[in-house]
Motif scaffolding. Structure first.
Motif, PDB file in Angstrom:
ATOM      1  N   ASP A 198    -107.546   0.690  43.197  1.00  0.00           N
ATOM      2  CA  ASP A 198    -108.303   0.023  42.400  1.00  0.00           C
ATOM      3  C   ASP A 198    -107.541  -0.692  41.585  1.00  0.00           C
ATOM      4  O   ASP A 198    -108.458  -1.475  40.931  1.00  0.00           O
ATOM      5  N   CYS A 199    -106.494  -0.883  40.589  1.00  0.00           N
ATOM      6  CA  CYS A 199    -106.728  -1.446  39.906  1.00  0.00           C
ATOM      7  C   CYS A 199    -107.044  -2.877  40.540  1.00  0.00           C
ATOM      8  O   CYS A 199    -106.731  -3.608  41.537  1.00  0.00           O
ATOM      9  N   PRO A 200    -107.512  -3.968  39.311  1.00  0.00           N
ATOM     10  CA  PRO A 200    -108.203  -5.175  40.022  1.00  0.00           C
ATOM     11  C   PRO A 200    -107.370  -6.270  39.937  1.00  0.00           C
ATOM     12  O   PRO A 200    -108.085  -7.389  40.058  1.00  0.00           O
TER      13      PRO A 200
ATOM     14  N   GLU B 269     -99.387  -7.933  33.513  1.00  0.00           N
ATOM     15  CA  GLU B 269    -100.169  -8.453  33.979  1.00  0.00           C
ATOM     16  C   GLU B 269    -101.525  -7.525  33.640  1.00  0.00           C
ATOM     17  O   GLU B 269    -102.386  -7.667  34.593  1.00  0.00           O
ATOM     18  N   CYS B 270    -101.784  -5.948  33.149  1.00  0.00           N
ATOM     19  CA  CYS B 270    -101.877  -5.094  33.221  1.00  0.00           C
ATOM     20  C   CYS B 270    -103.404  -6.164  31.727  1.00  0.00           C
ATOM     21  O   CYS B 270    -102.783  -5.727  30.916  1.00  0.00           O
ATOM     22  N   TRP B 271    -104.390  -5.551  32.872  1.00  0.00           N
ATOM     23  CA  TRP B 271    -105.899  -5.360  31.878  1.00  0.00           C
ATOM     24  C   TRP B 271    -106.116  -4.703  30.955  1.00  0.00           C
ATOM     25  O   TRP B 271    -106.779  -4.407  30.468  1.00  0.00           O
ATOM     26  N   HIS B 272    -105.360  -3.286  30.784  1.00  0.00           N
ATOM     27  CA  HIS B 272    -105.415  -1.842  30.323  1.00  0.00           C
ATOM     28  C   HIS B 272    -107.034  -1.603  30.680  1.00  0.00           C
ATOM     29  O   HIS B 272    -107.503  -1.335  29.848  1.00  0.00           O
ATOM     30  N   CYS B 273    -107.694  -2.219  31.375  1.00  0.00           N
ATOM     31  CA  CYS B 273    -108.986  -1.741  31.575  1.00  0.00           C
ATOM     32  C   CYS B 273    -109.036  -0.332  32.223  1.00  0.00           C
ATOM     33  O   CYS B 273    -110.340   0.074  31.717  1.00  0.00           O
ATOM     34  N   GLY B 274    -107.718   0.716  32.061  1.00  0.00           N
ATOM     35  CA  GLY B 274    -108.247   1.886  32.695  1.00  0.00           C
ATOM     36  C   GLY B 274    -108.982   2.070  34.086  1.00  0.00           C
ATOM     37  O   GLY B 274    -109.388   3.143  34.373  1.00  0.00           O
ATOM     38  N   ASN B 275    -109.136   1.820  34.742  1.00  0.00           N
ATOM     39  CA  ASN B 275    -109.772   2.137  36.593  1.00  0.00           C
ATOM     40  C   ASN B 275    -108.657   2.879  36.875  1.00  0.00           C
ATOM     41  O   ASN B 275    -108.543   3.547  37.904  1.00  0.00           O
ATOM     42  N   CYS B 276    -107.397   2.536  36.994  1.00  0.00           N
ATOM     43  CA  CYS B 276    -106.426   3.099  37.558  1.00  0.00           C
ATOM     44  C   CYS B 276    -106.963   4.860  36.986  1.00  0.00           C
ATOM     45  O   CYS B 276    -106.646   5.577  37.249  1.00  0.00           O
ATOM     46  N   ARG B 277    -107.550   4.727  35.402  1.00  0.00           N
ATOM     47  CA  ARG B 277    -107.542   6.423  35.119  1.00  0.00           C
ATOM     48  C   ARG B 277    -108.827   6.624  35.961  1.00  0.00           C
ATOM     49  O   ARG B 277    -108.726   8.365  36.118  1.00  0.00           O
TER      50      ARG B 277
END
Ligand SMILES: Cc1cc2nc3c(=O)[nH]c(=O)nc-3n(C[C@H](O)[C@H](O)[C@H](O)COP(=O)(O)OP(=O)(O)OC[C@H]3O[C@@H](n4cnc5c(N)ncnc54)[C@H](O)[C@@H]3O)c2cc1C
Ligand SMILES: Cc1cc2nc3c(=O)[nH]c(=O)nc-3n(C[C@H](O)[C@H](O)[C@H](O)COP(=O)(O)OP(=O)(O)OC[C@H]3O[C@@H](n4cnc5c(N)ncnc54)[C@H](O)[C@@H]3O)c2cc1C
Ligand code: SF4
Ligand code: SF4
Ligand code: SF4
Lengths: 551, 560
Positions: free
Chosen positions: B514-516, B534-542
């Motif tokens: 799921d990591c975009p 390159e992490c967007w800290h979007c929280g999708n992994c969470r």
């Protein structure tokens, strides 16, 4: 859907092909399925998490015809239909306003949790200088996209996750499909469709950095880098507003997180280094006015030496408001918010939140007719209207229109094999280089140019230089080497981004005025009433063209 | 900014510390006073790897067959799955591991190099024996002094057979002794040997004498009644084989119900429980209350005995009154609020007091060891030492009446603390791991502070696990001394699959998918961040993680 395996790659045929599975692509997929079309969605990420809404959203714009005079279609159209917007009243009414209840019903069915009053009615707040309380507030918005995705899959759309589209195809002047590849495996794909909806996301990110220096540490989705403009432009589609639609916001100092909608609309007060609340000088609605005024205002204070630092003061909020905002709404926009505030030691109720002006995102739109079709026959756009509401509704409307058109007069075109072979060769070329430049160097250099010449203050000479340097950078494109598929993906993202930067610079060069966008031209500091219209650009026989006015 | 994955343990770890690689955990593990590695066990039972499950259990708790049967299950009360459908049968799965594993194939940790230190343990209950087990593994020479005729404390002497077959406990005690622990039964410290003598002959002492001093209510003819714990002990030892037709028990906790059910099994036809608590706030476990209905036990809530009635020099019954409320004072004594209403009478052939216990500590009089107001031993929460050097305490004697799992956890922590005291090595407390070679060694992976306990609100994807009914062992309706509740058997693996693995990654790979930004990769030890910047800290992994195993550490440049 029909899939044929060929030596070259997979050929996928469908009625309606949707490019991009963000909010707009999802809305389009649901609608086209409901219209009975066979639907293929192609997305370089994964439906459940991709796109701007993948990071979470905290509010949904909804005009419901339910209350005061500002909650009406008329007020809505009046607000959005500006000479520069490029939208017609019909477009706004049919393509957005009338679709709102349909989308709301879908969201409610998928158990999106809207904040409600004790009597069960929606909590509605105002923002963005809008005349009415048009925001429905979403609790737990970090899972919004997953819920929408569940519906897209349930409606029976065929979703191709992890496929990057690199080229649109035209046959006999009509759109006929696209080419792309699976970003994890390198499988080559050729898509053929009766109608195509472009939902690749109208923001262009990673073109500049905030004070943290990390281009991925952005407010907007850093994985959306401008294919929405680059690909249709190549086939002759008309693009508007790449100059004045550029956007920036305020972010917590050093962290690319959104949230100003919630903060401003709940009454956050912006302070400069002297502790003065200054926004009244720049917008009659203070912080709750237009976002570009807040950015320009903050930047003006900065130039005058009254900051940094800048702060948002929320200490006057009630305990309950501060709590809901910090611990419910903010994490709804970014599931990582609570960790950030706890690691930085921020409490909205107790502390001032230090903010900075974010990185710039480029933006614009494809020119469309009232049925959201572009000037290229068969190519629709789902990303016409702003915000997640605009994307879902506009996408939905485009889905309906494309599916009907596919049913009535749609036919499949052929894929020119030679074009496909050449594109496949081009796509994978960086993998074959033994030595060369890394994608980081390539896109990093674009950023240095954009940050330097295309910031919040610009002038003719600087922009001309920017263009020259961007063109120079392009001579290095063939030297980008990719060690693996990850680097290959970033390489193509960088190339899209490059194109979008060029198009924006070309457009800005022609708008010789200031005040309509987030940036200011020092050589043309005032508004020019003659230019109160969109600037449209396109490519004809390989040459750049532009005109004033959308239609 | 990039995610940090909270991982499951790979090797048995003796101490229950917060780990650098496991910064999140479940409410069940956080609630388990024994420190059972619950989720690890669930993961292994799911794959029917019972032997390994048992090895992991035994690295924290030498009595899983016992706690797997009679624990009062604080873990299940807190289980996140309760908010979704029903709590996991955690105790049942513990028992399944203990019962199903082929014990001949269990690998046992090797004793560490002999330290030459001698330790005396006073009291051979679960706290003393757990302590002895670990201390012996740590290389010390351990002798347990037990007043009773057998080891095992309350579970051996008082817990009725139909709840805990004694062969199960005896086998687990055997495994403790197998590590080289010496035991001397029928040795009451303060009687056969004095506390001073012990202190003179041993390097260090653990006091784990439990709480055996029973309260008798201060009512007329109280001496005619018998005391509950003593009653149960006498039944277990075979001294009591019958009881009258009508029995009244005064008290409303687990002991009272053990007495009630035991009385039924000894032939009583009519059993009454008279207790202070109202029907909605009974202290007894819910299983007991259900069984009480099944076995026709009559409960009189909100009542207090006012006298024992005498008939021909023997017990004739109980007189009791209704009360409006009660509370306990600092010393643990009951304070009843304004008694009112009519006096009532219950005729009975036997009256049993089950109204609380306290430690019996006469043997340390004069040693200068500090006590708490309620009569328990005062111990330092970190060093676990009493107020005098070299003397430690664990179990009910330190916490007051508690549960077996608490005694086990206390015993293990005391062993770690005493090991540190005896070796002078501050690190050994940190983490003792059992390696591939079954040697015990120190591992430096414990972190500061406590793991974050994941709540149900933080679980974004319970749908991943679907809704599935909880599996229970079959409970026989028979009123006899043979074991009432059967194990989970084949359904154990199915039940284990229901576990959400709150806060511990079970390597499903959803976050990677799921990591975009496609910046994560799946490796053998689980997901890893490949392109941190390159992490967007979007929280999708969470939000994609069904285990809520993801947290984030923000890089320095975002914090300035
Ligand atoms: C953090 C954040 C918070 C926000 N909060 C709110 C809010 O509270 N309320 C609100 O109204 N709006 C909010 N917005 C804005 C809103 O989310 C967006 O306007 C909306 O989601 C845009 O949807 P879209 O489908 O038009 O574009 P996008 O979501 O950008 O979708 C474009 C998709 O196309 C894919 N794609 C791009 N190029 C290619 C290619 N070449 N091949 C294949 N696929 C490709 C991308 O991966 C992406 O999934 C927020 C935005 C962000 C970033
Ligand atoms: C009837 C009853 C039922 C219970 N049921 C449950 C249950 O179902 N589940 C549960 O989890 N908990 C239950 N408990 C509580 C549980 O048994 C205790 O919390 C636990 O046994 C405490 O362990 P311990 O080692 O501290 O003490 P104990 O088990 O009390 O062991 C102390 C040992 O020290 C010995 N001793 C005492 N004084 C001396 C001395 N001077 N010298 C030498 N030896 C001495 C005693 O003989 C005893 O063997 C029950 C308790 C009772 C009384
Ligand atoms: S679901 Fe599993 S890990 Fe979570 S609390 Fe329950 S038993 Fe523990
Ligand atoms: S899913 Fe989002 S937060 Fe997680 S690793 Fe990927 S980009 Fe970072
Ligand atoms: S999503 Fe799966 S693999 Fe990723 S952290 Fe959670 S449990 Fe582990």
């Amino acid at each position: 859907m029909n899939i044929t395996e060929t030596v070259l790659g997979k050929i996928v045929e469908t009625d309606v092909l949707i490019l991009g599975a963000g909010a707009a692509g999802s809305g389009a997929a649901i609608a086209a399925r409901r219209e009975g079309a066979d639907v293929v969605v192609v997305e370089k990420g994964k439906l459940e998490s991709c796109g701007s809404a993948g990071g979470g959203n905290d509010h949904f714009t909804a005009v419901l015809n339910a209350g005061p005079g500002t909650d009406t279609c008329g007020a809505f159209v009046d607000f959005f239909c500006k000479p520069t917007s490029g939208w017609t009243p019909t477009m706004l009414e049919n393509g957005w306003f009338k679709v709102i209840p349909v989308i709301l019903e879908i969201l409610e069915q998928e158990r999106v949790n809207f904040l409600r009053n004790e009597d069960g009615s929606y909590v509605r707040t105002a923002g963005f200088g809008q005349p009415g309380a048009w925001f429905l507030n979403i609790s737990g918005g970090q899972t919004l996209k997953r819920k929408i995705a569940r519906r897209v899959r349930a409606e029976g759309a065929h979703v191709f996750d992890y496929v990057l589209i690199t080229k649109l195809l035209k046959t006999d002047g009509r759109i006929s499909g696209c080419l792309g590849y699976q970003v994890l495996t390198g499988e080559f794909y050729m898509f053929k469709a009766k109608k195509v909806i472009c939902c690749l996301g109208k923001t262009v990110n990673r073109v500049s950095t905030n004070s943290s220096g990390n281009p991925f540490n952005t407010w907007h989705d850093p994985f959306v880098t401008g294919a929405y403009f680059a690909l249709p432009y190549e086939v002759g589609a008309k693009i508007m507003n790449m100059d004045i639609a550029e956007i920036a916001t305020l972010i917590p100092k050093g962290w690319g997180a959104p949230g100003m909608n919630g903060i401003n609309s709940m009454g956050g007060r912006e302070l400069n280094a002297l502790g003065e609340r200054f926004m009244g000088k720049y917008d009659p609605m203070w912080e709750n006015g237009l976002r570009r005024n807040q950015i320009q205002g903050t930047y003006q204070e900065f130039i005058e030496g009254k900051g940094p630092p800048f702060f948002i003061d929320m200490t006057h909020f009630t305990e309950e408001d501060a709590r809901i905002l910090q611990y419910d709404l903010m994490p709804g926009d970014k599931a990582t918010y609570n960790e950030y505030t706890s690691q930085k030691g921020i409490c909205f109720k107790r502390d001032l939140l230090e903010v900075e002006i974010s990185e710039l995102s480029l933006e614009g739109g494809l020119c469309v007719s009232d049925n959201l079709e572009t000037n290229i026959e068969g190519l629709f756009s789902g990303c016409v209207f702003p915000y997640v509401s605009g994307a879902l509704c506009g996408g939905y409307y485009a889905g309906v229109q494309a599916a009907r058109a596919a049913r009535e007069e749609g036919r499949l075109g052929d894929i020119d094999e030679e074009t496909a072979v050449r594109e496949k060769e081009r796509i994978f070329a960086p993998l074959r280089l033994q030595e060369g430049m890394n994608y980081r160097e390539f896109e990093g250099t674009i950023r240095t140019v954009m940050d330097y010449y295309m910031g919040l203050r610009r002038n003719q000479k600087g922009m001309e230089l920017a263009l020259e340097k961007l063109n120079f950078i392009l001579t290095y494109a063939s030297k980008i080497m990719a060690k693996d598929y990850h680097e290959l993906l970033r390489t193509h993202e960088g190339l899209f981004m490059h194109k979008a930067c060029v198009l924006t610079t070309l457009t800005c060069l022609r708008r010789k005025e200031s005040g309509r966008g987030v940036y200011k031209r020092t050589d043309f500091p005032d508004l020019n009433p003659e230019m109160n219209k969109p600037l449209v650009i396109w490519q004809e026989e390989g040459r750049f063209r532009f005109s004033w006015g959308a239609q | 900014m990039p995610p940090v994955f909270s991982r499951e343990i790979e090797r048995p770890l003796i101490s229950k510390a917060c780990l650098t690689y496991q910064t999140r955990t479940s409410p069940c593990e956080s609630a388990c006073p024994a420190g059972n590695p619950i989720q690890k066990v669930h993961g292994l039972v799911k794959e029917k790897r019972y032997e390994e499950a048992l090895e992991f259990l035994r690295s924290r708790n030498p009595f899983p067959g016992t706690t797997g049967r009679i624990c009062t299950r604080p873990c299940e009360t807190d289980c996140n799955r309760r908010e979704w459908d029903e709590a996991i049968n955690i105790r049942g799965l513990e028992r399944a591991a203990a019962d199903t594993a082929d014990r001949t194939r269990i690998k046992k940790p090797m004793r560490m190099e002999r330290s030459g230190k001698k330790i005396a343990v006073i009291g051979g209950g679960p706290a003393g024996l757990t302590f002895a087990y670990f201390s012996s593994l740590f290389g010390h020479e351990v002798t347990v002094f037990e007043a009773g005729p057998t080891l095992g404390g309350v579970p051996r002497l008082c817990v009725p057979e139909y709840r805990l077959p004694k062969d199960i406990l005896d086998m687990e005690i055997g495994l403790v002794l197998e590590t080289g622990v010496k035991a001397r039964t029928n040795m009451r410290i303060g009687k056969e040997i004095s506390f001073e003598q012990l202190r003179a002959s041993y390097d260090s002492i653990l006091i784990a004498v439990g709480a055996w001093k029973e309260r008798k209510l201060d009512v007329p003819h109280a001496d005619k009644a018998i005391k509950g714990v003593e009653f149960l002990r006498h039944v277990n030892l075979g001294f009591i084989r019958e009881i009258g037709r009508k029995v009244v028990i005064l008290g409303g906790g687990g002991v009272a119900f053990d007495c009630a059910f035991t009385a039924r099994r000894l032939g009583a036809q009519e059993v009454h429980v008279v207790c202070l608590e109202g029907a909605d706030c009974m202290a007894a476990p819910s299983d007991d209350l259900a069984q009480a209905i099944q076995e026709g036990i009559m409960i009189h809530n909100g009542c207090m005995a006012s006298r024992v009635l005498e008939k021909e020099g023997k017990v004739g019954g109980v007189e009791y009154i209704e009360i409006s409320g009660f509370c306990f004072d600092d010393a643990g004594e009951v304070r009843v609020e304004a008694a009112e209403g009519q006096k009532k009478v219950l005729a009975a052939d036997q009256v049993i007091f089950a109204s609380g216990v306290k430690p019996e500590l006469d043997f340390i009089n004069g040693a200068g060891i500090a006590l708490n107001p309620n009569g328990t031993l005062k111990i330092d929460p970190v060093t676990r030492a009493t107020s005098i050097s070299g003397v430690f305490a664990a179990g009910d004697v330190a916490t007051g009446s508690s549960i077996v799992a608490n005694a086990v956890g206390q015993g293990r922590e005391a062993a770690l603390a005493m090991h540190r005291f005896l070796t002078g090595d501050p690190k050994v407390q940190e983490l003792l791991a059992i390696g591939e070679d079954f040697q015990i060694r120190v591992e430096a992976v414990s972190c500061q502070g406590q793991a974050h306990v994941v709540s149900f609100e933080e679980m974004f994807n319970p749908e991943y696990y679907g809704k599935k009914p909880r599996k229970e062992g079959v409970r026989s309706a028979e009123i006899s001394f043979s074991e009432k509740c059967a194990g989970l058997d084949d359904s154990a693996a199915v039940e284990a699959e229901r576990c959400f693995h709150c806060g511990h990654c079970h390597k499903c790979g959803k976050c990677v998918e799921d990591c975009p930004g496609l910046i994560l990769v799946m490796r053998e030890r689980g997901p890893e961040v490949r392109y941190a910047d390159e992490c967007w800290h979007c929280g999708n992994c969470r939000t994609s993680c069904p285990d809520s195993a993801v947290s984030y550490v923000f890089p320095l440049y975002t914090l300035v």
